[in-house]
Motif scaffolding. Sequence first.
Motif, mmCIF file in Angstrom:
data_model
loop_
_atom_site.group_PDB
_atom_site.id
_atom_site.type_symbol
_atom_site.label_atom_id
_atom_site.label_comp_id
_atom_site.label_asym_id
_atom_site.label_seq_id
_atom_site.Cartn_x
_atom_site.Cartn_y
_atom_site.Cartn_z
ATOM 1 N N LEU A 75 46.743 42.814 51.810
ATOM 2 C CA LEU A 75 45.662 43.521 51.134
ATOM 3 C C LEU A 75 44.330 43.294 51.845
ATOM 4 C CD1 LEU A 75 45.158 45.290 48.623
ATOM 5 C CD2 LEU A 75 44.761 43.185 47.339
ATOM 6 N N ARG A 76 44.053 42.044 52.191
ATOM 7 C CA ARG A 76 42.812 41.744 52.911
ATOM 8 C C ARG A 76 42.803 42.403 54.282
ATOM 9 N NH1 ARG A 76 43.774 36.607 50.711
ATOM 10 N NH2 ARG A 76 44.729 35.941 52.681
ATOM 11 N N GLY A 77 43.946 42.389 54.956
ATOM 12 C CA GLY A 77 44.027 42.995 56.275
ATOM 13 C C GLY A 77 43.789 44.491 56.240
ATOM 14 N N CYS A 78 44.235 45.140 55.171
ATOM 15 C CA CYS A 78 44.052 46.584 55.040
ATOM 16 C C CYS A 78 42.619 46.936 54.657
ATOM 17 C CB CYS A 78 45.000 47.147 53.984
ATOM 18 S SG CYS A 78 46.748 47.142 54.467
ATOM 19 N N ALA A 79 41.879 45.963 54.110
ATOM 20 C CA ALA A 79 40.524 46.248 53.636
ATOM 21 C C ALA A 79 39.605 46.605 54.790
ATOM 22 C CB ALA A 79 39.982 45.049 52.860
ATOM 23 N N THR A 80 39.483 45.711 55.741
ATOM 24 C CA THR A 80 38.655 45.946 56.921
ATOM 25 C C THR A 80 39.220 45.102 58.043
ATOM 26 O OG1 THR A 80 37.132 44.098 56.533
ATOM 27 C CG2 THR A 80 36.576 46.203 55.490
ATOM 28 N N ARG A 81 38.749 45.361 59.234
ATOM 29 C CA ARG A 81 39.185 44.535 60.363
ATOM 30 C C ARG A 81 38.733 43.094 60.191
ATOM 31 N NH1 ARG A 81 38.037 48.572 65.536
ATOM 32 N NH2 ARG A 81 39.568 50.149 64.949
ATOM 33 N N TRP A 90 37.197 52.119 51.617
ATOM 34 C CA TRP A 90 37.861 52.645 50.419
ATOM 35 C C TRP A 90 38.483 51.524 49.599
ATOM 36 C CZ3 TRP A 90 43.026 51.976 49.324
ATOM 37 C CH2 TRP A 90 43.812 51.460 50.358
ATOM 38 N N LEU A 91 38.820 50.400 50.263
ATOM 39 C CA LEU A 91 39.479 49.303 49.574
ATOM 40 C C LEU A 91 38.415 48.303 49.119
ATOM 41 C CD1 LEU A 91 42.842 47.772 50.854
ATOM 42 C CD2 LEU A 91 41.542 47.034 48.852
ATOM 43 N N THR A 92 37.724 48.695 48.070
ATOM 44 C CA THR A 92 36.655 47.875 47.498
ATOM 45 C C THR A 92 37.261 46.750 46.655
ATOM 46 O OG1 THR A 92 36.590 49.342 45.587
ATOM 47 C CG2 THR A 92 35.088 49.854 47.414
ATOM 48 N N PRO A 93 36.441 45.809 46.185
ATOM 49 C CA PRO A 93 36.972 44.750 45.320
ATOM 50 C C PRO A 93 37.685 45.295 44.083
ATOM 51 C CG PRO A 93 34.795 44.147 46.091
ATOM 52 C CD PRO A 93 35.017 45.560 46.546
ATOM 53 N N LEU A 124 51.254 48.391 53.003
ATOM 54 C CA LEU A 124 50.998 48.208 51.581
ATOM 55 C C LEU A 124 51.364 49.486 50.848
ATOM 56 C CD1 LEU A 124 49.426 46.444 49.356
ATOM 57 C CD2 LEU A 124 47.464 47.885 49.935
ATOM 58 N N GLY A 125 52.093 49.364 49.731
ATOM 59 C CA GLY A 125 52.455 50.577 49.004
ATOM 60 C C GLY A 125 52.928 50.314 47.597
ATOM 61 N N VAL A 126 53.228 51.394 46.897
ATOM 62 C CA VAL A 126 53.644 51.348 45.501
ATOM 63 C C VAL A 126 55.004 52.026 45.369
ATOM 64 C CG1 VAL A 126 53.121 52.163 43.166
ATOM 65 C CG2 VAL A 126 51.281 51.307 44.637
ATOM 66 N N ALA A 127 55.925 51.370 44.672
ATOM 67 C CA ALA A 127 57.271 51.903 44.454
ATOM 68 C C ALA A 127 57.402 52.400 43.026
ATOM 69 C CB ALA A 127 58.321 50.838 44.744
ATOM 70 N N LEU A 128 57.809 53.670 42.888
ATOM 71 C CA LEU A 128 58.084 54.272 41.587
ATOM 72 C C LEU A 128 59.436 54.957 41.658
ATOM 73 C CD1 LEU A 128 54.677 55.996 40.679
ATOM 74 C CD2 LEU A 128 55.579 53.849 39.771
ATOM 75 N N GLY A 129 60.426 54.433 40.954
ATOM 76 C CA GLY A 129 61.759 55.001 41.057
ATOM 77 C C GLY A 129 62.226 54.950 42.492
ATOM 78 N N ALA A 130 62.681 56.098 43.014
ATOM 79 C CA ALA A 130 63.141 56.169 44.397
ATOM 80 C C ALA A 130 62.071 56.737 45.319
ATOM 81 C CB ALA A 130 64.413 57.007 44.483
ATOM 82 N N ALA A 131 60.807 56.574 44.931
ATOM 83 C CA ALA A 131 59.681 57.011 45.757
ATOM 84 C C ALA A 131 58.853 55.806 46.173
ATOM 85 C CB ALA A 131 58.806 58.003 44.996
ATOM 86 N N PHE A 132 58.486 55.771 47.442
ATOM 87 C CA PHE A 132 57.582 54.733 47.928
ATOM 88 C C PHE A 132 56.333 55.415 48.448
ATOM 89 C CE2 PHE A 132 55.759 51.710 50.943
ATOM 90 C CZ PHE A 132 55.755 50.550 50.174
ATOM 91 N N ILE A 133 55.178 55.053 47.867
ATOM 92 C CA ILE A 133 53.901 55.637 48.261
ATOM 93 C C ILE A 133 53.193 54.648 49.162
ATOM 94 C CG2 ILE A 133 51.680 56.513 47.464
ATOM 95 C CD1 ILE A 133 54.433 56.405 44.948
ATOM 96 N N MET A 137 48.033 50.337 56.012
ATOM 97 C CA MET A 137 48.704 49.398 56.891
ATOM 98 C C MET A 137 47.658 48.762 57.817
ATOM 99 S SD MET A 137 50.761 52.277 59.104
ATOM 100 C CE MET A 137 51.827 51.081 59.911
ATOM 101 N N PHE A 138 48.020 47.608 58.382
ATOM 102 C CA PHE A 138 47.094 46.926 59.276
ATOM 103 C C PHE A 138 47.882 46.105 60.295
ATOM 104 C CE2 PHE A 138 48.196 42.954 57.413
ATOM 105 C CZ PHE A 138 47.662 41.969 58.222
ATOM 106 N N TYR A 139 47.197 45.663 61.330
ATOM 107 C CA TYR A 139 47.795 44.715 62.265
ATOM 108 C C TYR A 139 46.700 43.840 62.856
ATOM 109 C CZ TYR A 139 46.015 47.506 66.183
ATOM 110 O OH TYR A 139 45.192 48.154 67.069
ATOM 111 N N SER A 140 47.065 42.620 63.175
ATOM 112 C CA SER A 140 46.188 41.719 63.923
ATOM 113 C C SER A 140 46.814 41.357 65.258
ATOM 114 C CB SER A 140 45.896 40.449 63.119
ATOM 115 O OG SER A 140 47.093 39.766 62.794
#
Length: 202
Positions: A75-81, A90-93, A124-133, A137-140
Motif C-alpha cells: 500500500l505504501r509503495g503504491c502511494a508514491t515513489r 490518488w492514494l491519500t491517507p 494491490l487489488g480487491v476480490a469480489l466473487g470470481a472478479a479481481f479488481i 502496482m509498484f516496484y522498488s
Amino acid sequence: MDRKNLQAVLRMYAQGYFPLGMEYGIGWFDQRAYGTPYRALMPLDERFHIPRSLRRVLNSKRFEVHINRDFAGVLRGCATRGGSYSSETWLTPEVAQLYLSLHQYGFAHSFEAWHQGRLAGGVLGVALGAAFIGDSMFYSVPDASKVALVRLVEHLRTRGFEIFDVQVQNPHLARFGAIEVDPLEFRQQLFQAIQKPARFVD
C-alpha cells in the motif's frame, strides 16, 4: 469501517467504480476519469502474453512471491515513489485507510514479489466473487511488479477467477495482452463474475 459502510464500498466496486483521493475525501470514478470510455481487462486465457525478456527473469527464480505478507508495505509503495501518503496522489491517507479496512475484512489483497528477503514490488487489488479488481502496482527493484503480475494471473487461473480488471489501458499493460472492452460489456462480465464463488486465499 462498519458493516454498513463496507457494503456501500463493495457496491461501488461491484458497479465498476474505484476510489480516488480528493480534497474533500474519497471520490468514486470509473475509467472516464482518465479520458477513456473503455475498460481494460487482463485476459486470464491464452491471450495473456509474457514478454520473452521477462521469461528469463521468471526462470531465474530471482524473486519469491507471497500473498498478503506485507499488505501495508505494498500500500505504501503504491502511494508514491517515496512510500508516503500525500494529498498530491490518488492514494491519500483516507484511501489508504479504506484499503486497510477492506484488507481486514478479507476483500483487499496484495500479491507480492520479494527479493533477497525484502519486499520488491507488488499488485494491490480487491476480490469480489470470481472478479479481481487490480487497483495499483509498484516496484522498488526492476521487474518485481512484472513478476508479481504474471504470478498473479497464474494464481487467478488456478483459483477459478473469471475477470481481472485493470481499469485503464496503458502501454505496459498492453505488452501483457490487456484488452479494452465496451463499458456495457465490462459491467455484464463483472456482474456475472461477482455472482460466482471463488476464494483468493484459503
